[in-house]
Design a protein around this motif. Structure first.
Motif, PDB file in Angstrom:
ATOM      1  N   LEU A 115       0.785  -1.413   0.068  1.00 49.23           N
ATOM      2  CA  LEU A 115      -0.003   0.057   0.148  1.00 49.23           C
ATOM      3  C   LEU A 115       0.906   1.188   0.077  1.00 49.23           C
ATOM      4  O   LEU A 115       0.479   2.279  -0.462  1.00 49.23           O
ATOM      5  CB  LEU A 115      -0.880  -0.026   1.096  1.00 49.23           C
ATOM      6  CG  LEU A 115      -2.081  -1.098   1.292  1.00 49.23           C
ATOM      7  CD1 LEU A 115      -2.739  -1.011   2.557  1.00 49.23           C
ATOM      8  CD2 LEU A 115      -3.099  -0.726  -0.058  1.00 49.23           C
ATOM      9  N   ILE A 116       1.909   1.324   0.636  1.00 49.12           N
ATOM     10  CA  ILE A 116       2.706   2.411   0.878  1.00 49.12           C
ATOM     11  C   ILE A 116       3.415   2.523  -0.567  1.00 49.12           C
ATOM     12  O   ILE A 116       3.448   3.876  -1.280  1.00 49.12           O
ATOM     13  CB  ILE A 116       4.001   2.247   1.780  1.00 49.12           C
ATOM     14  CG1 ILE A 116       3.233   2.424   3.118  1.00 49.12           C
ATOM     15  CG2 ILE A 116       5.038   3.265   1.622  1.00 49.12           C
ATOM     16  CD1 ILE A 116       4.408   1.723   4.174  1.00 49.12           C
ATOM     17  N   ILE A 117       3.994   1.465  -1.504  1.00 47.30           N
ATOM     18  CA  ILE A 117       4.208   1.644  -2.544  1.00 47.30           C
ATOM     19  C   ILE A 117       3.412   2.277  -3.648  1.00 47.30           C
ATOM     20  O   ILE A 117       3.470   3.077  -4.479  1.00 47.30           O
ATOM     21  CB  ILE A 117       5.069   0.265  -3.150  1.00 47.30           C
ATOM     22  CG1 ILE A 117       6.042  -0.292  -2.412  1.00 47.30           C
ATOM     23  CG2 ILE A 117       5.205   0.541  -4.562  1.00 47.30           C
ATOM     24  CD1 ILE A 117       6.615  -1.490  -2.551  1.00 47.30           C
ATOM     25  N   ALA A 118       1.856   1.750  -3.502  1.00 50.69           N
ATOM     26  CA  ALA A 118       1.103   2.047  -4.403  1.00 50.69           C
ATOM     27  C   ALA A 118       0.820   3.693  -4.418  1.00 50.69           C
ATOM     28  O   ALA A 118       0.440   4.374  -4.871  1.00 50.69           O
ATOM     29  CB  ALA A 118      -0.134   1.479  -4.207  1.00 50.69           C
ATOM     30  N   THR A 119       0.849   4.083  -3.168  1.00 49.70           N
ATOM     31  CA  THR A 119       0.661   5.643  -2.834  1.00 49.70           C
ATOM     32  C   THR A 119       1.699   6.664  -3.282  1.00 49.70           C
ATOM     33  O   THR A 119       1.581   7.756  -3.574  1.00 49.70           O
ATOM     34  CB  THR A 119       0.604   5.849  -1.262  1.00 49.70           C
ATOM     35  OG1 THR A 119       1.686   5.637  -0.686  1.00 49.70           O
ATOM     36  CG2 THR A 119      -0.657   5.252  -0.540  1.00 49.70           C
TER      37      THR A 119
END
Length: 316
Positions: free
Chosen positions: A21-25
């Motif tokens: 999720l951090i990478i997606a943001t």
């Protein structure tokens, strides 16, 4: 190691989900190179395009209205990332409305522009298609990307060509693989004369060598007869689609001719045009990492379902 993973499975999966999720943001992207097809469509808006000898859904319409219907359907059938620009033809000139834009993101813009096409956009109503083709070739020099030319016209030359005013295109160097699209009926039909308010006021006469819009119509009681109006059928200025002439034009410029029949046929012909160029685009990967996070969570709970079921079944 396996025992450690089994013992801390939930922590590992949740940590992986959080990382995804951090990478997606962060909106990661990769650069892709793709082949782009770009079309510049020239539409004849001279007054012969007002002849009503076409039909849409069984209803009679003018050549121009049919062209607008045909274009909107065709653009929807082109693949996304195709690009389309629009221009108009009149007299021996062309006017660029805008350079090619991506079809899917700009569909409403393209459709709105097409809806507003009309004969009053032309500064002159007469037409010389051969000179118009040369004007198109000149216009292409100002466009910074390669484009496929599509020219939609009824092929009507006004004033009619003769040995003196017929431009010789045998030494054509303006480009190849252009697509000429013919619109109109095979039966000669009279050209309606419209006033500045787009109201029909009569039929153009054969004595009107130049068919020019904007001629003042005096509706007063003392007005004299305007000689450009036909007063009897034998005076009607008639127009029809001459397939043989259109094929001759296409051969002169090393292009192709298509008689307008359906959006499917026009789409196929446009996709067969050869001009294209490579373009780099940024492809967003955020959705891929977000999907991975969702799958991780689902996998965790699916794997834990047997334990949940056992606890539930033992509950009194």
């Amino acid at each position: 190691m396996r025992a450690y993973i089994r013992l801390h499975r939930e922590t590992i999966v949740l940590s992986l989900t959080l990382l995804l999720l951090i990478i997606a943001t962060m909106k990661p992207t990769i650069t892709l190179q793709r082949e782009i097809t770009s079309h510049l469509i020239f539409i004849d808006v001279t007054q012969s395009m007002n002849v009503t000898d076409m039909s849409v859904n069984g209803h009679p319409v003018s050549r121009l209205e049919y062209t607008k219907h045909l274009l909107k359907k065709t653009i929807k059938q082109l693949p996304c990332h195709s690009r389309v620009g629009l221009a108009i033809f009149f007299k021996a000139d062309v006017a660029l409305l805008y350079t090619p834009v991506e079809t899917c993101r700009n569909l409403s813009l393209l459709e709105d522009t097409i809806d507003h096409l009309e004969w009053r956009m032309a500064s002159r109503g007469n037409s010389n298609i051969r000179l118009g083709l040369q004007s198109i070739a000149v216009r292409l020099v100002t466009i910074d990307v390669p484009v496929n030319v599509v020219f939609i016209t009824d092929g009507d030359e006004a004033a009619p060509l003769n040995a003196i005013n017929k431009t010789n295109l045998s030494g054509w160097i303006g480009g190849s693989d252009w697509l000429l699209v013919g619109v109109g009926g095979e039966k000669p039909s009279p050209i309606p004369k419209l006033d500045a308010n787009n109201k029909r006021v009569g039929i153009w006469s054969i004595y009107s060598i130049k068919i020019a819009p904007g001629i003042a119509v005096n509706d007063g009681p003392n007005s004299a007869r305007d000689e450009s109006y036909a007063t009897a059928p034998y005076e009607y200025y008639l127009s029809r689609l001459d397939d043989r002439y259109m094929e001759e034009l296409a051969a002169d410029i090393k292009g192709n001719y298509l008689k307008a029949s359906s959006p499917k046929a026009l789409t196929h012909a446009m996709l067969n045009q050869k001009v294209s160029y490579k373009d780099q685009t940024e492809f967003n990967l955020s959705w891929l990492f977000a999907l991975g996070a969702l799958i991780s969570i689902i996998t965790l709970y699916i794997a834990d379902m047997p334990n949940v079921y056992q606890k539930w079944s033992k509950t009194p």
